[in-house]
Design a protein around this motif. Sequence first.
Motif, PDB file in Angstrom:
ATOM      1  N   HIS A  33       0.964  -1.069   0.020  1.00 58.74           N
ATOM      2  CA  HIS A  33      -0.013  -0.022  -0.065  1.00 58.74           C
ATOM      3  C   HIS A  33       0.681   1.265  -0.113  1.00 58.74           C
ATOM      4  O   HIS A  33       0.411   2.410   0.232  1.00 58.74           O
ATOM      5  CB  HIS A  33      -1.028   0.126   1.345  1.00 58.74           C
ATOM      6  N   ASN A  34       2.047   1.149  -0.330  1.00 53.11           N
ATOM      7  CA  ASN A  34       2.881   2.434  -0.478  1.00 53.11           C
ATOM      8  C   ASN A  34       2.794   3.332  -1.714  1.00 53.11           C
ATOM      9  O   ASN A  34       3.677   3.528  -2.191  1.00 53.11           O
ATOM     10  CB  ASN A  34       4.581   1.867  -0.296  1.00 53.11           C
ATOM     11  N   ARG A  35       1.783   3.688  -1.708  1.00 48.11           N
ATOM     12  CA  ARG A  35       1.265   4.433  -2.827  1.00 48.11           C
ATOM     13  C   ARG A  35       1.810   6.056  -2.982  1.00 48.11           C
ATOM     14  O   ARG A  35       2.052   6.377  -3.861  1.00 48.11           O
ATOM     15  CB  ARG A  35      -0.158   4.796  -2.924  1.00 48.11           C
ATOM     16  N   ALA A  36       2.487   6.426  -1.619  1.00 46.38           N
ATOM     17  CA  ALA A  36       3.070   7.624  -1.823  1.00 46.38           C
ATOM     18  C   ALA A  36       4.557   7.639  -1.988  1.00 46.38           C
ATOM     19  O   ALA A  36       5.361   8.606  -2.289  1.00 46.38           O
ATOM     20  CB  ALA A  36       3.085   8.228  -0.230  1.00 46.38           C
ATOM     21  N   GLY A  37       4.845   6.359  -2.182  1.00 49.84           N
ATOM     22  CA  GLY A  37       6.552   6.116  -2.921  1.00 49.84           C
ATOM     23  C   GLY A  37       7.322   6.236  -1.522  1.00 49.84           C
ATOM     24  O   GLY A  37       8.452   7.024  -1.849  1.00 49.84           O
ATOM     25  N   LEU A  38       7.088   6.262  -0.357  1.00 50.14           N
ATOM     26  CA  LEU A  38       8.047   6.311   0.732  1.00 50.14           C
ATOM     27  C   LEU A  38       9.167   5.521   0.718  1.00 50.14           C
ATOM     28  O   LEU A  38       9.236   4.328  -0.005  1.00 50.14           O
ATOM     29  CB  LEU A  38       7.250   5.824   1.962  1.00 50.14           C
ATOM     30  N   PRO A  39      10.469   5.847   1.264  1.00 49.02           N
ATOM     31  CA  PRO A  39      11.408   5.219   0.987  1.00 49.02           C
ATOM     32  C   PRO A  39      11.537   3.531   1.579  1.00 49.02           C
ATOM     33  O   PRO A  39      10.824   3.575   2.617  1.00 49.02           O
ATOM     34  CB  PRO A  39      12.582   5.933   1.585  1.00 49.02           C
ATOM     35  N   LEU A  40      12.238   2.863   0.824  1.00 46.00           N
ATOM     36  CA  LEU A  40      11.953   1.393   1.282  1.00 46.00           C
ATOM     37  C   LEU A  40      12.586   1.429   2.709  1.00 46.00           C
ATOM     38  O   LEU A  40      12.302   0.521   3.654  1.00 46.00           O
ATOM     39  CB  LEU A  40      12.779   0.682   0.261  1.00 46.00           C
ATOM     40  N   ASP A  41      13.906   2.125   2.776  1.00 44.35           N
ATOM     41  CA  ASP A  41      14.430   1.688   4.351  1.00 44.35           C
ATOM     42  C   ASP A  41      13.405   2.279   5.354  1.00 44.35           C
ATOM     43  O   ASP A  41      13.434   1.665   6.397  1.00 44.35           O
ATOM     44  CB  ASP A  41      15.657   2.897   4.400  1.00 44.35           C
ATOM     45  N   SER A  42      12.696   3.384   5.068  1.00 43.06           N
ATOM     46  CA  SER A  42      11.928   4.000   6.028  1.00 43.06           C
ATOM     47  C   SER A  42      10.699   2.853   6.438  1.00 43.06           C
ATOM     48  O   SER A  42      10.360   2.712   7.511  1.00 43.06           O
ATOM     49  CB  SER A  42      11.106   5.298   5.748  1.00 43.06           C
ATOM     50  N   VAL A  43      10.175   2.495   5.329  1.00 44.57           N
ATOM     51  CA  VAL A  43       8.905   1.203   5.564  1.00 44.57           C
ATOM     52  C   VAL A  43       9.497   0.071   6.220  1.00 44.57           C
ATOM     53  O   VAL A  43       8.965  -0.501   7.136  1.00 44.57           O
ATOM     54  CB  VAL A  43       8.542   0.938   4.186  1.00 44.57           C
ATOM     55  N   ILE A  44      10.798  -0.396   5.958  1.00 44.49           N
ATOM     56  CA  ILE A  44      11.325  -1.519   6.451  1.00 44.49           C
ATOM     57  C   ILE A  44      11.514  -1.414   8.109  1.00 44.49           C
ATOM     58  O   ILE A  44      11.183  -2.037   8.603  1.00 44.49           O
ATOM     59  CB  ILE A  44      12.655  -2.075   5.804  1.00 44.49           C
ATOM     60  N   ILE A  45      12.197  -0.253   8.261  1.00 41.20           N
ATOM     61  CA  ILE A  45      12.535  -0.055   9.704  1.00 41.20           C
ATOM     62  C   ILE A  45      11.297   0.114  10.575  1.00 41.20           C
ATOM     63  O   ILE A  45      11.233  -0.358  11.612  1.00 41.20           O
ATOM     64  CB  ILE A  45      13.466   1.264   9.859  1.00 41.20           C
ATOM     65  N   VAL A  46      10.262   0.942   9.972  1.00 40.71           N
ATOM     66  CA  VAL A  46       9.055   1.191  11.139  1.00 40.71           C
ATOM     67  C   VAL A  46       8.256  -0.005  11.174  1.00 40.71           C
ATOM     68  O   VAL A  46       7.845  -0.364  12.148  1.00 40.71           O
ATOM     69  CB  VAL A  46       8.155   2.409  10.681  1.00 40.71           C
ATOM     70  N   ALA A  47       8.049  -0.840   9.971  1.00 40.93           N
ATOM     71  CA  ALA A  47       7.214  -2.076  10.176  1.00 40.93           C
ATOM     72  C   ALA A  47       7.897  -3.065  10.924  1.00 40.93           C
ATOM     73  O   ALA A  47       7.179  -3.684  11.710  1.00 40.93           O
ATOM     74  CB  ALA A  47       7.064  -2.664   8.634  1.00 40.93           C
TER      75      ALA A  47
END
Length: 165
Positions: A59-73
């Motif tokens: 659901h990362n439609r905003a194109g958030l940085p992969l590093d950020s997504v991995i870390i927070v998830a």
Amino acid sequence: MKDLVISHLSKVNRKGIDNLIDFIRTSDYLTTAECNQHHKCPEGLMMHSLEVLDFMLKHNRAGLPLDSVIIVALCHDLGKARLNGNRIGTGNHPSRSIHILKKCGVELTSNERAAIKEHHPKEFAKMINGVVHNPLLRLLHEGDCASTGINKMGMTYRFSSIYNV
């Protein structure tokens, strides 16, 4: 599944990631099932975190940085893990998660820190205000709620796109 967590974290190009991986391997993050009702299954904390990652990647439609997504998830509930039977840090689990990341030397952006800290907003208005200004917080909150709801309905954690990342 344990290797999947390490594999995803290894993709993050940040100082302190190796220390974080060491913490995850030596704590009970990969094995604990004791954390709240929605982490009751064996390895529940790890499985929940992977479920949140799967949701966020899809659901990362905003194109958030992969590093950020991995870390927070993978680290939003890190403060629920124990090392040698003890919790690390003080306060609620989001505060402890940030403490552990800092102790490992992982520098967080302000949006990452806010997402982890506020992923359980106490007031709806506060959450709405936060998500307007921080799409990473909204994505984490939605993923956390989706994963929690899935497990509370008695379903096991499941993955689809996460294997292809």
